[in-house]
Design an enzyme around this catalytic site. Structure first.
Site, PDB file in Angstrom:
ATOM      1  N   CYS A 135      -4.987 -27.859 -11.101  1.00  0.00           N
ATOM      2  CA  CYS A 135      -6.271 -28.567 -11.023  1.00  0.00           C
ATOM      3  C   CYS A 135      -6.854 -28.702 -12.428  1.00  0.00           C
ATOM      4  O   CYS A 135      -7.076 -27.697 -13.110  1.00  0.00           O
ATOM      5  CB  CYS A 135      -7.216 -27.792 -10.100  1.00  0.00           C
ATOM      6  SG  CYS A 135      -8.632 -28.748  -9.617  1.00  0.00           S
ATOM      7  N   CYS A 342      12.520 -72.007  -8.424  1.00  0.00           N
ATOM      8  CA  CYS A 342      11.547 -71.964  -9.532  1.00  0.00           C
ATOM      9  C   CYS A 342      10.462 -73.031  -9.341  1.00  0.00           C
ATOM     10  O   CYS A 342      10.745 -74.159  -8.942  1.00  0.00           O
ATOM     11  CB  CYS A 342      12.300 -72.204 -10.841  1.00  0.00           C
ATOM     12  SG  CYS A 342      11.237 -72.372 -12.276  1.00  0.00           S
ATOM     13  N   CYS A 379      20.165 -63.725 -24.385  1.00  0.00           N
ATOM     14  CA  CYS A 379      19.372 -62.873 -23.487  1.00  0.00           C
ATOM     15  C   CYS A 379      19.802 -61.414 -23.655  1.00  0.00           C
ATOM     16  O   CYS A 379      20.989 -61.101 -23.643  1.00  0.00           O
ATOM     17  CB  CYS A 379      19.576 -63.327 -22.045  1.00  0.00           C
ATOM     18  SG  CYS A 379      18.742 -62.294 -20.841  1.00  0.00           S
ATOM     19  N   CYS A 389       7.675 -63.195 -13.211  1.00  0.00           N
ATOM     20  CA  CYS A 389       7.872 -64.348 -12.320  1.00  0.00           C
ATOM     21  C   CYS A 389       7.137 -64.128 -10.999  1.00  0.00           C
ATOM     22  O   CYS A 389       7.300 -63.088 -10.360  1.00  0.00           O
ATOM     23  CB  CYS A 389       9.364 -64.546 -12.051  1.00  0.00           C
ATOM     24  SG  CYS A 389       9.678 -65.892 -10.886  1.00  0.00           S
TER      25      CYS A 389
END
Lengths: 426, 82
Positions: A135, A342, A379, A389
């Site tokens: 705690c 897309c 990439c 996305c």
């Protein structure tokens, strides 16, 4: 129908879903209602010398429409005398003999204090003890809770004192407010702990009111740090469970705590080494009945995978959790855009162009219509485009088989070591 | 940075093209019979010293500076393959 029963350090429970020590387990009335709803166990709100609380106590973070994405509290341990709690524990255990009742305990770091409370609590028939070394607020200022849990020697010593007299399994609940939780987990094991639980709440300040400049929450214009929990802390808790589960020196069962809100979260913790889970914020947000979906979901999941018992999946993902230096550098994934799905919002292009590796081109087809395409050779497979996305399935990360053999960073360094010489830059 | 100052935006060679060029050089040295004698790494990248012996037995050493991460992986992978 899968077998959802667990045996956690010898503590039997009809299912792996326990309520964590917190406001939902403050009284016999609440715990009995929780058991009626389907919870398998409850860790009673921490017992100790009764405290005095403030108002207000709670605050929550809402994020993009999700209420209680994170939750903060400055409430302390029980404010009721020990006798009252013990009477209710006794009555609850009598009514629900097959459910697990764990007493969370917190006293000053003195041997005689621990001995006294352990004996008194065990006399009423609890199934186990959980030592609250986590705690972070209030009690820590008095040398208890996280103040104890941040000092490995104190964790070990107090665990040892409890084990001197305890007849039931001892669970040590650890604070995440420490650089490396495996250090205090090892200390608990050294002290003789039968199990560990994690995480307690994380030091937090929920906010500052822009008009009054008061903290959120505040008590008559003043604030103090609280403990943060809820869905937002789940990744932190999951990592800490995983780090302990894969540490060979921490060879005791783990009770997973931290942002568990549904059966999927619970399965993740169990796969990562937890034998059972504890839930608080989700119950405070939605009520005890959420356990019904958790039980159904877990049962269906196990059935769908042909797994007979929940105990059969404990720790199955732990061997997959490793160090960065053991990851294969020659494994390669790239983003691939499904132009049938897309919507051309361009969020992937913007995120890649501004903050990643500039490999998503905005092109036009023969009809002059825009489309997006990843230059796969550039990439780096970072996942950012798929993360931002908004359309499910529009961007998929696909593996490109590589002609090169598996090679981790550690293997690379080992391989080139025989050729390595020390030189300064030219 | 000096070598880029005369270039316009978009004309800087991509990491991938740079990697292909560095890979071509690595493969070329191996094909010509060169062997790695030392590798050292610092803030400027990885430096690989290749050596070969000519017909008269004289050692010829060439040094290749690898700038791309892919090349730094590739050279170590070649050590596994070879």
């Amino acid at each position: 129908m899968a077998d959802l029963r667990i045996s956690f350090a010898g503590i039997k429970s009809p299912n792996p879903f326990w309520l964590a020590s917190a406001p939902p387990t403050n009284s016999g009335y609440q715990v009995q209602r929780a058991f009626e709803a389907g919870w398998g166990g409850a860790v009673w709100k921490t017992l100790g010398e009764p405290i005095i609380n403030t108002t207000s106590r709670f605050a929550a973070l809402s994020f993009n429409g999700q209420r209680v994405a994170g939750f903060n509290n400055i409430e302390l341990i029980t404010d009721r005398p020990l006798e009252v709690n013990l009477k209710e524990i006794y009555e609850t255990k009598k009514r629900f003999p097959n459910h697990a009742i764990i007493a969370s305990l917190m006293v000053e770091p003195k041997q005689e204090k621990w001995h006294e409370i352990v004996k008194r609590v065990e006399d009423v028939g609890v199934d186990g003890l959980e030592l609250n070394f986590g705690c972070p607020h209030g009690m820590a200022e008095r040398g208890m809770g996280a103040a104890s849990g941040q000092v490995p020697e104190l964790v070990e010593k107090q665990t040892y004192w409890v084990k001197e007299v305890a007849k039931t399994p001892v669970i040590v609940k650890l604070t995440p407010n420490i650089t490396d939780i495996t250090i205090t987990a090892e200390a608990a094991v050294q002290g003789g702990a039968d199990a560990i639980s994690m995480i307690n709440t994380i030091n937090s300040l929920m906010g500052v009111d822009l008009d009054t400049w008061n903290t959120i929450p505040h008590v008559a214009g003043k604030g103090a740090h609280g403990g943060y929990c809820g869905p937002a802390v789940k990744p932190i808790a999951l990592n800490m469970v995983g780090e302990c589960a894969r540490n060979p020196l921490i060879d005791v069962p783990i009770s997973g705590i931290g942002g568990i809100s549904n059966w999927q979260d619970a399965v993740e913790f169990i796969l990562m080494g937890a034998t059972g889970v504890q839930v608080c914020t989700a119950a405070m947000h939605h009520g005890f009945s959420i356990v019904e979906d958790m039980l159904d979901g877990l049962n269906n999941y196990l059935d769908s995978k042909g797994i007979a018992s929940i105990m059969d999946i404990v720790g199955k993902a732990v061997p997959k959790y490793s160090d960065w230096g053991d990851l294969d550098l020659n494994y390669k994934v790239v983003a691939r855009i499904n132009n049938d799905v897309c919507i051309n919002c361009n969020k992937c292009h913007i995120s890649c162009e501004d903050t990643s590796h500039q490999c998503i081109d905005m092109l036009k087809n023969e009809n002059g219509e825009p489309y997006l395409k990843v230059r796969e050779e550039d990439c780096v497979g970072c996942n950012l485009c798929a993360i931002v996305c908004p359309v499910e399935g529009a961007i998929n990360m696909v593996e490109l088989k590589q002609p090169l053999p598996k090679m981790t960073w550690n293997e690379r360094q080992s391989n080139i070591a025989r050729f390595k010489i020390d030189k300064v830059a030219k | 940075m000096d070598e880029y100052e005369t270039l316009k935006w978009g004309e800087v060679m991509s990491d991938h093209l740079q990697y292909l060029e560095e890979k071509r050089k690595i493969d070329s040295y191996f094909e010509k019979g060169y062997q790695i004698v030392s590798i050292f790494e610092n803030l400027s990248g990885t430096f690989v010293d290749f050596v070969t012996s000519n017909d008269s037995g004289e050692r010829e050493i060439v040094q290749l500076q690898l700038l791309t991460a892919e090349s730094r992986k590739y050279i170590a992978s070649k050590l596994i393959i070879n």
